[in-house]
Design a protein around this motif. Structure first.
Motif, PDB file in Angstrom:
ATOM      1  N   LEU A 256     -46.611  12.825  23.954  1.00  0.00           N
ATOM      2  CA  LEU A 256     -46.714  12.760  22.492  1.00  0.00           C
ATOM      3  C   LEU A 256     -46.923  14.139  21.869  1.00  0.00           C
ATOM      4  O   LEU A 256     -47.133  14.257  20.662  1.00  0.00           O
ATOM      5  N   GLY A 257     -46.866  15.181  22.697  1.00  0.00           N
ATOM      6  CA  GLY A 257     -46.909  16.548  22.183  1.00  0.00           C
ATOM      7  C   GLY A 257     -48.299  17.087  21.923  1.00  0.00           C
ATOM      8  O   GLY A 257     -48.461  18.081  21.206  1.00  0.00           O
ATOM      9  N   VAL A 258     -49.325  16.442  22.496  1.00  0.00           N
ATOM     10  CA  VAL A 258     -50.695  16.914  22.290  1.00  0.00           C
ATOM     11  C   VAL A 258     -50.931  18.171  23.134  1.00  0.00           C
ATOM     12  O   VAL A 258     -50.570  18.220  24.307  1.00  0.00           O
ATOM     13  N   ASP A 259     -51.522  19.182  22.507  1.00  0.00           N
ATOM     14  CA  ASP A 259     -51.912  20.398  23.219  1.00  0.00           C
ATOM     15  C   ASP A 259     -53.184  20.070  24.000  1.00  0.00           C
ATOM     16  O   ASP A 259     -54.285  20.115  23.454  1.00  0.00           O
TER      17      ASP A 259
ATOM     18  N   PRO B   5     -52.344   4.194  17.501  1.00  0.00           N
ATOM     19  CA  PRO B   5     -52.290   3.265  18.632  1.00  0.00           C
ATOM     20  C   PRO B   5     -50.868   2.785  18.892  1.00  0.00           C
ATOM     21  O   PRO B   5     -50.496   2.516  20.031  1.00  0.00           O
ATOM     22  N   PHE B   6     -50.046   2.710  17.839  1.00  0.00           N
ATOM     23  CA  PHE B   6     -48.666   2.234  17.999  1.00  0.00           C
ATOM     24  C   PHE B   6     -47.850   3.200  18.859  1.00  0.00           C
ATOM     25  O   PHE B   6     -47.074   2.785  19.716  1.00  0.00           O
ATOM     26  N   ALA B   7     -48.037   4.500  18.628  1.00  0.00           N
ATOM     27  CA  ALA B   7     -47.323   5.499  19.430  1.00  0.00           C
ATOM     28  C   ALA B   7     -47.762   5.433  20.886  1.00  0.00           C
ATOM     29  O   ALA B   7     -46.929   5.511  21.805  1.00  0.00           O
ATOM     30  N   VAL B   8     -49.066   5.261  21.100  1.00  0.00           N
ATOM     31  CA  VAL B   8     -49.575   5.177  22.471  1.00  0.00           C
ATOM     32  C   VAL B   8     -49.036   3.923  23.157  1.00  0.00           C
ATOM     33  O   VAL B   8     -48.547   3.979  24.292  1.00  0.00           O
TER      34      VAL B   8
ATOM     35  N   SER C 207     -54.072  13.388  36.263  1.00  0.00           N
ATOM     36  CA  SER C 207     -52.957  12.598  36.796  1.00  0.00           C
ATOM     37  C   SER C 207     -52.890  11.194  36.203  1.00  0.00           C
ATOM     38  O   SER C 207     -51.967  10.445  36.517  1.00  0.00           O
ATOM     39  N   ASN C 208     -53.856  10.837  35.324  1.00  0.00           N
ATOM     40  CA  ASN C 208     -53.833   9.445  34.877  1.00  0.00           C
ATOM     41  C   ASN C 208     -52.851   9.216  33.730  1.00  0.00           C
ATOM     42  O   ASN C 208     -52.348  10.142  33.096  1.00  0.00           O
ATOM     43  N   GLU C 209     -52.577   7.942  33.491  1.00  0.00           N
ATOM     44  CA  GLU C 209     -51.546   7.547  32.531  1.00  0.00           C
ATOM     45  C   GLU C 209     -51.838   8.057  31.128  1.00  0.00           C
ATOM     46  O   GLU C 209     -50.929   8.507  30.418  1.00  0.00           O
ATOM     47  N   SER C 210     -53.091   8.026  30.698  1.00  0.00           N
ATOM     48  CA  SER C 210     -53.412   8.441  29.328  1.00  0.00           C
ATOM     49  C   SER C 210     -53.118   9.918  29.109  1.00  0.00           C
ATOM     50  O   SER C 210     -52.647  10.309  28.033  1.00  0.00           O
ATOM     51  N   VAL C 211     -53.374  10.756  30.120  1.00  0.00           N
ATOM     52  CA  VAL C 211     -53.084  12.188  29.984  1.00  0.00           C
ATOM     53  C   VAL C 211     -51.574  12.410  29.903  1.00  0.00           C
ATOM     54  O   VAL C 211     -51.094  13.220  29.099  1.00  0.00           O
TER      55      VAL C 211
END
Length: 199
Positions: free
Chosen positions: A181-184, A59-62, A171-175
């Motif tokens: 953060l380098g998520v595939d 959660p800290f990185a997010v 298009s949303n912020e979480s994506v």
């Protein structure tokens, strides 16, 4: 009534995610709940969510991404305002809990409401304040509910359903945060689809 209460359709962990997202947004000085805080709350509250656990997403990185590049519509956080007056907000909350045995982030004390007059308006209301969900976070809730319904379960919207909602709109912020953060994302989506197929 003029409003429809919605949190009752969520599983207990999913309720905690929505409420925790609200607390994080309010603590950050936001009046609007966006998808970045929903993602941070999901990583914090339900790290065992099957598709999330392989990511080592904190959660800290997010939250760092939300604060660095997220929406700019924020006021000075209540904690900072009170600190300027010599008041420790965490201590106030701890004393309130000691006096009442109720925590300000207890889902029982929060309501997710849809206005009957303005059906596109969702608000999250609790002891710490009122947040309007932005269009993207409202869509997350709606997609999660639709996903649970397709699974044949109208009353148990779970954390994985919320995650599905977060990924449904590229298009949303979480994506964007996951991407930074380098998520595939392709693999992540495939894992989530596999989970849903098995559920």
């Amino acid at each position: 009534g003029s409003e429809v209460t919605m949190l009752t359709g969520f599983t207990q962990p999913a309720r905690r995610v929505v409420v925790r997202a609200g607390v994080l947004a309010i603590d950050a000085g936001r009046d609007v709940l966006g998808t970045g805080h929903l993602l941070a709350a999901l990583a914090e509250v339900d790290s065992t969510c099957l598709p999330l656990e392989a990511l080592d997403l904190t959660p800290f990185a997010v939250l760092a991404e939300v604060e660095e590049r997220g929406e700019t519509d924020r006021r000075q956080p209540d904690g900072e305002l009170l600190a300027d007056l010599g008041i420790d907000l965490d201590e106030v909350r701890r004393r309130a809990f000691d006096a009442t045995s109720l925590r300000s982030d207890d889902p029982v004390l929060w309501r997710l409401r849809r206005s009957r007059a303005l059906p596109l308006r969702l608000t999250l209301t609790g002891p710490l304040g009122i947040l309007r969900l932005n269009g993207q976070s409202r869509k997350v809730i709606e997609v999660a509910a639709t996903t649970a319904h397709r699974r044949g379960d109208r009353t148990h919207i779970g954390c994985e359903d919320l995650l599905w909602g977060l990924l449904a709109d590229s298009s949303n912020e979480s994506v964007r945060i996951l991407h930074r953060l380098g998520v595939d994302l392709r693999r992540f989506w495939t894992d989530l689809e596999r989970w849903h197929a098995a559920a």
